[in-house]
Design an enzyme around this catalytic site. Structure first.
Site, short mmCIF file in Angstrom:
data_model
loop_
_atom_site.label_atom_id
_atom_site.label_comp_id
_atom_site.label_asym_id
_atom_site.label_seq_id
_atom_site.Cartn_x
_atom_site.Cartn_y
_atom_site.Cartn_z
NE ARG A 114 -4.02 1.88 2.32
CZ ARG A 114 -4.13 2.81 3.27
NH1 ARG A 114 -3.28 2.81 4.29
NH2 ARG A 114 -5.08 3.72 3.22
CG HIS A 122 -1.42 5.21 -0.58
ND1 HIS A 122 -2.16 5.66 0.49
CD2 HIS A 122 -2.22 4.30 -1.22
CE1 HIS A 122 -3.33 5.05 0.51
NE2 HIS A 122 -3.39 4.22 -0.51
CG ASN A 139 -1.04 8.35 2.90
OD1 ASN A 139 -1.38 7.29 2.40
ND2 ASN A 139 -0.46 9.30 2.20
CG HIS A 156 -7.95 -3.77 -1.68
ND1 HIS A 156 -8.92 -2.81 -1.84
CD2 HIS A 156 -6.82 -3.10 -1.31
CE1 HIS A 156 -8.41 -1.62 -1.60
NE2 HIS A 156 -7.14 -1.77 -1.27
#
Length: 687
Positions: free
Chosen positions: A406, A410, A438, A538
């Site tokens: 992740r 990001h 975040n 995911h």
């Protein structure tokens, strides 16, 4: 930053990477760790990929493969003879007493050989596959990593009588153990104790220790060295005249982890096999001091283990024109049905994908100035070091892999893959860590710090924080059972962060499909294939209640739940996340296999069990036929998902990288170099 006790295996791993990968020469016959660099450069990755997939369903397999390498080397040297099946002219070592109904993992070796043959036909020996598999198994279990000397060739014969006489027995006294080690040229104290430490993981059958429980040395009584509490536990597991094939842990404390607990067990008289306990309980033995040292100093054990493994791996190898390179590890080539026979074996889906991309991505496709070989000369062990940190962290934090991937996502969605997400707030930097996507959510920064510290200790000022995130993402996927791929590298680190862009560009858990498509398009990604494939990440990890609570009670301000949610799943989530409850409670993104990287995520969407709105939108948005079709394909064809995921990960990793002289190589991922007091400020760990 102090290194806690749980990180000691990595300290040892790092030390050995420097020691054996550095100034000490390899003078092991004609063996060399670079033997396949030109002819089969991905051999280690291919073998590791098969092993990771096997570990997902069989936690014993690492120890089993390590044992195969041991039992191979003790009989006529490390020549792959243990893998040969019976024929009219070959008496298989598999039926020798120490191996019969005990040695296992042959099917996994077959998969490794098939995968390697598909990539590099007729190049890699079965003997070398065993040596590489043993190292990878130890490393993936949290133990040390080392560069494996390679170049062995395969035997044309087996030696069952030699296996019966040469292999150490679980019933052996210390004197017998010493004689067997001496007979193959190994040291009878340091090598014996260090290599016995491989019994820190794996299992043993009751048949290998039941005499200790009831009739030790024909006495009619238990072995007096056995801890009485442990004895009672073992007697309950293995009753007299019971099923002797029942297995128990060699190390009752951390059975699937490679650590120093084996030696602590010996000190408390909890060695499972007689051959184990003899190392500590034999009066006046020189092995006792070594056991005590390894028990209190895991680093010392790891150092000695690697030395001994390399020494054992050098027992009488066939090299040059001796022997052959078998096409099928189970038979010599004269008895094979041809070079294509092995390739007809069933390859796991994981390896089909891995091999496909090893050549697709490692070949003609170009990604700016990025290349998988960027650190081959300047920091050749970068991937092993990062993998080791992740493997150790996963023991206590099964979420960390998903958290690290992740961070990479990001990072790349904000000004490109430049490590900007890692920068802390300063007077001139508005940290992305406090962006909405975040804040109190992004995690794993401390693990990235450890990776950076290890790398700075080995390759100072060489590996960027941006590249650390990319490597960590790939290794996290592999360690969770997903595909591996050669990672284009060479990114440099940004000098600034962009919180505003983080708020604007990072996809949100409440995004509609239209909004998701827009965010992917803006950064240069495909708004169907990339969107669906990357959303498949995911398939592992967790999400906080606050990211999906609206779906449970007040979807789109209707005062009602999201109508696309499966009602049974809705009730489960409402129980976990009550109205007015703790918004930081975690739920599995994939309720079926929460820590495994697979395609169940897409099956969940088909069953209306996507946790986040942004997930379920992929399947439940009317008219989104192109997206729905991809979900359906990936749900039924995991290979198709893995292929697309790898391609999309590489494409995402190529978003606006800084290369050449742009940016910098940060010494500390949390701060630009100009804000550091000096280079030494990052090297504050106890390493």
């Amino acid at each position: 930053m102090m290194v806690d006790k749980a990180m000691h295996p990595l300290v040892a791993s790092l030390f050995l990477v420097i020691w054996f990968g550095g100034s000490l020469p390899y003078a092991y016959a004609q063996l060399s760790p670079t033997f396949y660099d030109e002819s089969c450069p991905n051999v280690n990755n291919i073998i590791r990929g098969v092993l990771v997939q096997a570990l997902y369903t069989d936690p014993r397999i690492g120890a089993s493969l390590t044992r195969l390498h041991f039992h191979d080397c003790f009989v006529n040297g490390c020549d792959g003879s243990i893998l040969l099946d019976n024929t009219d002219t070959i008496e298989s070592e598999k039926e020798a007493a120490p191996n019969n109904n005990s040695a296992r993992g042959f099917d996994v070796v077959d998969d490794m050989k098939a995968a390697v043959e598909n990539a590099c036909p007729g190049i890699v020996s079965c003997a070398d596959i065993l040596a590489i598999a043993a190292e990878e198994a130890v490393c993936l279990a949290g133990g040390p990593s080392w560069t494996v000397p390679l170049g062995r060739r395969d035997s044309l014969i087996a030696n069952r009588s030699g296996a019966n006489s040469a292999l150490p027995s679980p019933f052996a006294s210390l004197d017998v153990l010493k004689s067997k080690f001496a007979a193959v040229g190994l040291d009878t104290s340091s090598d014996l104790v260090a290599l016995s430490g491989a019994h820190t993981f794996g299992r043993a059958q009751c048949s290998s220790f039941n005499l200790r429980l009831y009739n030790f040395s024909g006495s009619g009584n238990p072995d007096p060295t056995l801890n009485t509490t442990y004895l009672a536990e073992l007697q309950q597991l293995c009753p007299q005249a019971g099923n002797e094939s029942v297995v128990t842990n060699l190390d009752p404390t951390t059975p699937d982890t490679f650590d120093g607990n084996y030696f602590s067990n010996l000190q408390t008289n909890e060695g499972l096999l007689r051959s184990d306990q003899e190392l500590f309980s034999t009066t006046g033995a020189d092995t006792i001091d070594i056991v005590n040292n390894f028990s209190s100093n895991q680093t010392a054990f790891f150092e000695s283990f690697v030395v001994s493994m390399i020494r054992m791996g050098n027992i009488s190898p066939l090299t040059g024109t001796d022997g052959e390179i078998r096409l099928n590890c189970r038979r010599v080539n004269d008895n094979s049905t041809g070079s294509n026979a092995l390739l007809k074996m069933k390859l796991s889906k994981l390896m089909v994908v891995a091999l496909f991309y090893a050549f697709l991505v490692g070949g003609p496709l170009a990604y700016g100035q990025l290349t998988p070989t960027f650190y081959d000369e300047t920091c050749p062990y970068v991937i092993s070091i990062i993998r080791g940190v992740i493997a150790e962290t996963l023991i206590l934090d099964p979420r960390i892999g998903a958290s690290l991937i992740r961070l990479h996502f990001h990072d790349c969605f904000v000004n490109g893959c430049d490590g900007s997400i890692l920068l802390d707030k300063t007077a001139t930097i508005d940290t992305e860590k406090e962006a909405f996507a975040n804040n109190n959510s992004a995690r794993g920064f401390d693990v990235v710090d450890i990776m950076k510290e290890r790398l700075e200790g080995v390759c100072p000022g060489t590996v960027s924080c941006a590249d650390i995130l990319v490597i960590a993402a790939e290794e996290s996927v592999v360690l969770a059972g997903g595909p591996w791929w050669p990672i284009p590298l060479g990114r440099r680190d940004s000098l600034t962060a962009n919180r505003t862009a983080a708020n604007a560009f990072i996809p949100g858990p409440r995004d509609t499909l239209e909004r998701l498509r827009s965010r992917f398009t803006v950064v240069g990604l495909n708004n169907n294939t990339d969107l669906v494939a990357l959303s498949g990440a995911h398939t592992f990890g967790r999400a906080q209640c606050r990211t999906f609570i609206d779906r449970l009670y007040n979807f789109n301000s209707t005062g009602l739940p999201d109508p696309t949610l499966d009602t049974t799943y809705l009730a489960t989530l409402q129980q976990l996340c009550p109205q007015g409850g703790n918004g930081t409670v975690l739920a599995d993104l994939d309720p079926t296999t929460p820590d495994g990287f697979d395609n169940n995520y897409f099956s969940n969407l088909q069953a209306n069990k996507g946790l986040l709105q942004s997930d379920q939108e992929l399947f439940s948005t009317p008219g989104a036929d192109d997206i729905i079709e991809l979900v359906d394909i990936f749900s039924t064809d995991e290979t198709a998902f893995f292929e697309s995921f790898v391609e999309s990960m590489i494409r995402m990793g190529n978003l606006s990288p800084l290369t050449g002289t742009e940016g910098e190589i940060r010494l500390n991922c949390r701060a630009v170099n100009a804000d550091l007091a000096g280079k030494d400020s990052v090297l504050v760990s106890s390493v």
